[in-house]
Design a protein around this motif. Structure first.
Motif, PDB file in Angstrom:
ATOM      1  N   SER A  82      41.172  26.195  16.774  1.00 53.76           N
ATOM      2  CA  SER A  82      40.903  25.533  18.049  1.00 53.76           C
ATOM      3  C   SER A  82      40.300  26.481  19.079  1.00 53.76           C
ATOM      4  CB  SER A  82      42.200  24.915  18.598  1.00 53.76           C
ATOM      5  OG  SER A  82      43.188  25.912  18.789  1.00 53.76           O
ATOM      6  N   ALA A 131      36.569  26.617  18.331  1.00 47.81           N
ATOM      7  CA  ALA A 131      35.992  25.323  18.699  1.00 47.81           C
ATOM      8  C   ALA A 131      35.924  25.161  20.211  1.00 47.81           C
ATOM      9  CB  ALA A 131      36.814  24.195  18.076  1.00 47.81           C
ATOM     10  N   SER A 191      32.578  24.580  22.393  1.00 47.05           N
ATOM     11  CA  SER A 191      32.463  23.387  23.228  1.00 47.05           C
ATOM     12  C   SER A 191      32.225  23.743  24.692  1.00 47.05           C
ATOM     13  CB  SER A 191      33.721  22.526  23.092  1.00 47.05           C
ATOM     14  OG  SER A 191      34.873  23.239  23.515  1.00 47.05           O
ATOM     15  N   GLU A 217      36.548  31.700  10.025  1.00 44.57           N
ATOM     16  CA  GLU A 217      35.390  30.831   9.853  1.00 44.57           C
ATOM     17  C   GLU A 217      34.402  31.406   8.859  1.00 44.57           C
ATOM     18  OE1 GLU A 217      31.538  29.324  12.425  1.00 44.57           O
ATOM     19  OE2 GLU A 217      33.225  30.279  13.455  1.00 44.57           O
ATOM     20  N   ASP A 219      36.903  25.041   9.213  1.00 41.12           N
ATOM     21  CA  ASP A 219      36.329  26.039  10.113  1.00 41.12           C
ATOM     22  C   ASP A 219      34.848  26.237   9.823  1.00 41.12           C
ATOM     23  OD1 ASP A 219      38.467  26.969  11.843  1.00 41.12           O
ATOM     24  OD2 ASP A 219      39.438  27.702  10.038  1.00 41.12           O
ATOM     25  N   ILE A 247      33.017  23.049  11.047  1.00 39.25           N
ATOM     26  CA  ILE A 247      32.857  23.080  12.507  1.00 39.25           C
ATOM     27  C   ILE A 247      31.765  24.083  12.887  1.00 39.25           C
ATOM     28  CG2 ILE A 247      33.985  23.738  14.662  1.00 39.25           C
ATOM     29  CD1 ILE A 247      34.931  21.089  13.743  1.00 39.25           C
ATOM     30  N   ILE A 260      28.992  22.235  15.094  1.00 37.60           N
ATOM     31  CA  ILE A 260      28.982  22.647  16.502  1.00 37.60           C
ATOM     32  C   ILE A 260      28.115  23.896  16.686  1.00 37.60           C
ATOM     33  CG2 ILE A 260      30.399  23.231  18.495  1.00 37.60           C
ATOM     34  CD1 ILE A 260      30.901  20.464  17.484  1.00 37.60           C
ATOM     35  N   ASN A 283      34.034  17.255  22.678  1.00 33.22           N
ATOM     36  CA  ASN A 283      34.972  18.264  23.183  1.00 33.22           C
ATOM     37  C   ASN A 283      36.397  17.734  23.221  1.00 33.22           C
ATOM     38  OD1 ASN A 283      32.775  19.875  23.495  1.00 33.22           O
ATOM     39  ND2 ASN A 283      32.794  19.918  25.722  1.00 33.22           N
ATOM     40  N   ILE A 298      37.875  17.607  19.492  1.00 34.99           N
ATOM     41  CA  ILE A 298      38.144  18.870  18.795  1.00 34.99           C
ATOM     42  C   ILE A 298      39.082  19.774  19.583  1.00 34.99           C
ATOM     43  CG2 ILE A 298      35.884  18.788  17.679  1.00 34.99           C
ATOM     44  CD1 ILE A 298      34.937  20.945  19.576  1.00 34.99           C
TER      45      ILE A 298
END
Length: 457
Positions: A194, A197, A201, A267, A355, A358, A362, A407, A410
């Protein structure tokens, strides 16, 4: 008593028949496998020398080099199933060169760009094994947007702007939604980092502000009768904003690779694992740096040629199919250009590597917003093309709402199939809205400012 005996006998016969059928089916299956193994062994022996080595490892140059070229070419083409669409590349180029029906030229080159984008992504990944993931990502962002660069060179500013915005929307809504949906169907709930992310974001929110400010400034200056002066001011703002966004992206790379690299370790873990979701491992690469560089140049040239014919046929498509330029640039072209990334993200999401998924979805959106779009603004400045960050009000509002919803979904570091369905539903709604959205919608905000000013006076 006799009926029981008959049932027992008939039951025994049925069991014997079933048993013989099962044995016969097993024998048939074993026979098929045996023949397949024999043919496979014959094929392998056909490509081996007298020492039992593969021909592409033969020490004789006149044998080893051609076979190695063929072997590497086959491995490259087999890296992604969409490469089967490469048959449309020569067709698109030939039909474009002979000035065939513009609709046919558009469709053929539209399909041709899909495998070329896949090969372009493959070549940059192979090159990044030697040069590093950061430089590989920069090369992918630069060479992977040949369509937008060609459109900018031809003065198609609306196509470029719509393509950039559409790439971001397709990544954060379509790709991420497919990841959440596909992964959520296979796994009840998935989790991801998180903190990473949230960082991505937040940068996306900054990029959203960089589009909202020029749009609202253009509307606020609508009371000025000097339209040229207003556009010049927007260009000045766009050039300055582009430079700041490029600086922010450089700081993000420093943040990711140096000062806070530990946050991104999880990630990047699949990069050194057995499979990266595209069929080849992170440790054993196929192309050497020189081969990857040559492949990158050749593929980029082919993409540029197909993109040239594609962009030239857009006018006829708009008139014949009654589809707006905005819809073509915002919905169709991004799906084609990012097809390989879409497949990769969904595959790794189904493997519960959220991960990485994302990072693809993103991270790609952030790269387009903070690197590619500002780069195109600067490139337009160099080419004396009025490429700015001033989008239409409706497009800016849609972008803001998409980033806001993403946003929010996530922020907790968890995902499920329902959240994926939400993102996909929103993307379909946006696609329908832009299907009926005109190319020249006018300025709905400037009259509002005029009414407010008259009311105050």
């Amino acid at each position: 008593m006799r009926s029981n005996i008959r049932r027992h006998v008939s039951g025994s016969k049925v069991q014997q028949i079933q048993s013989s059928a099962e044995n016969g089916g097993a024998d048939l299956l074993n026979s098929v496998h045996h023949h397949v193994d024999e043919h496979t062994a014959l094929i392998h022996r056909a490509f081996q020398n007298s020492d039992g080595q593969p021909l592409y490892k033969d020490e004789r140059p006149w044998v080893g080099w051609p076979m190695k070229f063929g072997y590497i070419t086959w491995q490259t083409l087999a890296s992604n199933p969409v490469n089967i669409l490469l048959v449309f590349v020569p067709l698109g180029i030939v039909f474009g060169a002979i000035h065939a029906n513009p609709t046919v030229v558009f469709i053929l080159n539209f399909l041709a760009i899909i495998p070329l984008a896949s090969l372009l992504s493959f070549a940059t990944e192979e090159l990044s094994v030697k040069l590093g993931q950061t430089l590989g990502g920069l090369l992918n962002a630069t060479f992977g947007n040949a369509v937008s660069i060609v459109a900018l060179k031809n003065g198609e500013i609306r196509i470029v702007q719509a393509s950039m915005l559409g790439s971001i929307l397709s990544n954060i809504l379509l790709v991420l939604g497919c990841c959440f949906l596909a992964g959520g169907i296979k796994h009840r709930e998935q989790s991801f980092n998180s903190t990473v992310a949230s960082t991505m974001s937040s940068l996306m929110a900054v990029s959203t502000a960089s589009l909202i400010i020029p749009a609202t400034l253009y509307a606020a200056m609508g009371r000025s009768n000097n339209t040229d002066n207003r556009k010049d001011n927007i260009l000045i703002l766009s050039h300055g904003t582009a430079v700041i966004l490029l600086i922010l992206y450089a700081l993000y790379l420093f943040f990711q690779l140096k000062t806070h690299a530990d946050l991104f370790d999880e990630e990047s873990e699949p990069e050194s694992g057995e499979d990266d979701g595209e069929g080849h491992s992170g440790e054993g690469h196929i192309l050497s740096p020189w081969a990857a560089g040559v492949a990158l140049v050749i593929i980029t040239v082919m993409v540029a040629v197909c993109a040239e014919y594609l962009v030239d046929s857009i006018d006829s498509i708009v008139q014949s199919a009654h589809i707006s330029r905005t819809f073509i640039g915002l919905i169709l072209l991004p799906i084609v250009g990012n097809a390989a990334e879409h497949v990769t993200a969904v595959v790794v999401a189904m493997k519960n590597k959220m991960d990485l998924a994302i990072g693809v979805a993103i991270g790609s959106s952030m790269q387009i917003a903070l690197l590619v779009t500002p780069f195109l603004v600067i490139l337009g400045w160099i080419l004396d093309e009025p490429m700015s960050l001033q989008f239409e009000i409706f497009e800016t509002v849609v972008f803001f709402l998409a980033v806001l919803v993403t946003n929010y979904l996530i922020s907790d570091g968890k995902s499920n199939y329902l959240e994926g369905a939400m993102l996909l539903g929103m993307y379909i709604i946006i696609a329908l809205a832009f299907y009926v959205y005109p190319d020249n919608p006018g300025d709905p905000i400037s009259p509002l400012f005029s009414v407010v000013s008259q009311w105050r006076s």
